[in-house]
Enzyme design. Structure first.
Site, PDB file in Angstrom:
ATOM      1  N   SER A   1      -9.096   3.569  15.235  1.00 49.47           N
ATOM      2  CA  SER A   1      -8.930   2.639  16.360  1.00 49.47           C
ATOM      3  C   SER A   1      -9.446   3.347  17.597  1.00 49.47           C
ATOM      4  CB  SER A   1      -7.449   2.314  16.543  1.00 49.47           C
ATOM      5  OG  SER A   1      -7.208   1.745  17.809  1.00 49.47           O
TER       6      SER A   1
ATOM      7  N   VAL B   1       0.818  -1.230   0.000  1.00 43.26           N
ATOM      8  CA  VAL B   1       0.000   0.000   0.000  1.00 43.26           C
ATOM      9  C   VAL B   1       0.847   1.274   0.000  1.00 43.26           C
ATOM     10  CG1 VAL B   1      -2.105  -1.003   1.009  1.00 43.26           C
ATOM     11  CG2 VAL B   1      -0.347  -0.019   2.526  1.00 43.26           C
TER      12      VAL B   1
ATOM     13  N   TYR C   1       1.190   5.475  16.985  1.00 42.70           N
ATOM     14  CA  TYR C   1       0.047   4.742  16.417  1.00 42.70           C
ATOM     15  C   TYR C   1      -1.241   5.533  16.664  1.00 42.70           C
ATOM     16  CZ  TYR C   1      -3.307   0.879  15.725  1.00 42.70           C
ATOM     17  OH  TYR C   1      -4.362   0.089  15.298  1.00 42.70           O
ATOM     18  N   ALA C   2      -1.398   6.044  17.897  1.00 42.89           N
ATOM     19  CA  ALA C   2      -2.601   6.824  18.227  1.00 42.89           C
ATOM     20  C   ALA C   2      -2.705   8.053  17.331  1.00 42.89           C
ATOM     21  CB  ALA C   2      -2.571   7.236  19.698  1.00 42.89           C
ATOM     22  N   ALA C   3      -1.573   8.730  17.111  1.00 41.83           N
ATOM     23  CA  ALA C   3      -1.593   9.928  16.255  1.00 41.83           C
ATOM     24  C   ALA C   3      -1.995   9.555  14.831  1.00 41.83           C
ATOM     25  CB  ALA C   3      -0.222  10.593  16.255  1.00 41.83           C
ATOM     26  N   SER C   4      -1.500   8.419  14.343  1.00 40.66           N
ATOM     27  CA  SER C   4      -1.836   8.015  12.969  1.00 40.66           C
ATOM     28  C   SER C   4      -3.322   7.692  12.858  1.00 40.66           C
ATOM     29  CB  SER C   4      -0.980   6.827  12.515  1.00 40.66           C
ATOM     30  OG  SER C   4      -1.390   5.616  13.125  1.00 40.66           O
ATOM     31  N   LYS C   5      -3.867   7.055  13.874  1.00 34.64           N
ATOM     32  CA  LYS C   5      -5.286   6.683  13.820  1.00 34.64           C
ATOM     33  C   LYS C   5      -6.181   7.894  14.109  1.00 34.64           C
ATOM     34  CE  LYS C   5      -4.818   2.399  12.602  1.00 34.64           C
ATOM     35  NZ  LYS C   5      -5.325   1.945  11.295  1.00 34.64           N
TER      36      LYS C   5
ATOM     37  N   ILE D   1      -9.388  -6.394  19.181  1.00 32.79           N
ATOM     38  CA  ILE D   1      -9.860  -7.431  18.256  1.00 32.79           C
ATOM     39  C   ILE D   1      -8.784  -8.515  18.153  1.00 32.79           C
ATOM     40  CG2 ILE D   1     -10.801  -7.880  15.962  1.00 32.79           C
ATOM     41  CD1 ILE D   1     -12.371  -5.714  17.584  1.00 32.79           C
TER      42      ILE D   1
END
Ligand SMILES: NC(=O)c1ccc[n+]([C@@H]2O[C@H](COP(=O)([O-])OP(=O)(O)OC[C@H]3O[C@@H](n4cnc5c(N)ncnc54)[C@H](OP(=O)(O)O)[C@@H]3O)[C@@H](O)[C@H]2O)c1
Length: 246
Positions: A141, A63, A154-158, A187
């Protein structure tokens, strides 16, 4: 009774395992023709075998490779002349405490979770605008909405996916294209299990409904958002977390 996604043409990224595979399977079961995307050659063979080559078409590209992605969307346009739903599922999670965050890690996470999500959204929107309809489902997320210690990148990206979804929904609504995001909780997939057994146990105890989510739980919400049942729903961030606390 007609199936929920009868004859809809759908693209699902990250379809070789985890949530993406469950989405691809359910969409086929609900009558869709699914273009399933993965980056490793042959990693969709089993899924094609299960679903049938006339209902599940494999497309191989990373991607982060925009040329490869463009070729994939051109193939969909050439073969189908339309696109009804994009499930922008492919994603990665990398943890790093503040003070230990390397710039390379930031780039890697943002390239996959944000830049590639925007690229796929643009290609899909190009097709959908012409036909005056379509549903784009991005992957945020619970962490992108609530934040969690140890996952700032990760939180910033989501979180960026939340903002992207809301902005794109406003821009594309006049052309009949809907853009929503799902925000899964815990999940049970490889990605979730990568946090380690101890944290998996802790997380499971923090779910109000008393169990981890399954890829099928998320797939059903995606089917709703891809279907005409949600045809007046756009710009929404749909939590799928069984009342989880992060
Ligand atoms: N599981 C959870 O608890 C949870 C919670 C909230 C949000 N999410 C989000 O849900 C989505 C799916 O997660 P999951 O749990 O199913 O994860 P997973 O089991 O790790 O699967 C991730 C998928 O993304 C693909 N992918 C990653 N980088 C790629 C790249 N550069 N090019 C092409 N494909 C790539 C992977 O392909 P390979 O097999 O080739 O690596 C795999 O198919 C992600 O966006 C994730 O952030 C998950």
């Amino acid at each position: 009774m007609t199936a929920l996604l009868e004859d809809k043409v759908c693209v699902v990224t990250g379809a070789n395992r985890g949530i993406g595979r469950a989405v691809a399977r359910l969409f086929v079961a609900e009558g869709a023709c699914v273009y399933a995307c993965a980056r490793r050659d042959g990693s969709l063979d089993a899924l094609v075998g299960d679903c049938g080559p006339e209902r599940l078409v494999p497309l191989y590209f990373d991607v982060t490779d925009t040329k490869g992605m463009k070729a994939a969307f051109l193939q969909v346009r050439k073969e189908q002349g339309r696109l009804d739903a994009l499930v922008n599922n492919a994603g990665i999670m990398k943890d790093a405490l503040i003070g230990m965050i390397a710039p390379e890690l930031v780039s890697e996470v943002f390239e996959v979770n944000v830049s590639a999500t925007i690229a796929a959204l643009q290609f899909a929107a190009g097709l959908m605008r012409r036909q005056g309809s379509g549903s784009i489902i991005n992957f945020s997320s619970i962490v992108g909405v609530e934040g969690v210690a140890g996952q700032a990148v990760y939180a910033a990206s989501k979180g960026a996916v939340v903002a992207l979804t809301k902005a794109a929904a406003k821009e594309l609504a006049p052309q009949g294209v809907r853009v929503n995001a799902v925000a899964p909780g815990f999940i049970d997939t490889d990605l979730f299990r990568s946090i380690g057994e101890k944290r998996v146990e802790g997380a499971s105890g923090n779910v109000g409904m008393g169990r981890l989510g399954t890829p099928d739980d998320v797939a059903r919400a995606c089917a709703f958002l891809a279907s005409d049942l949600s045809d007046y729903v756009t710009g929404q961030i749909l939590g799928i977390d069984g009342s989880a606390r992060v």
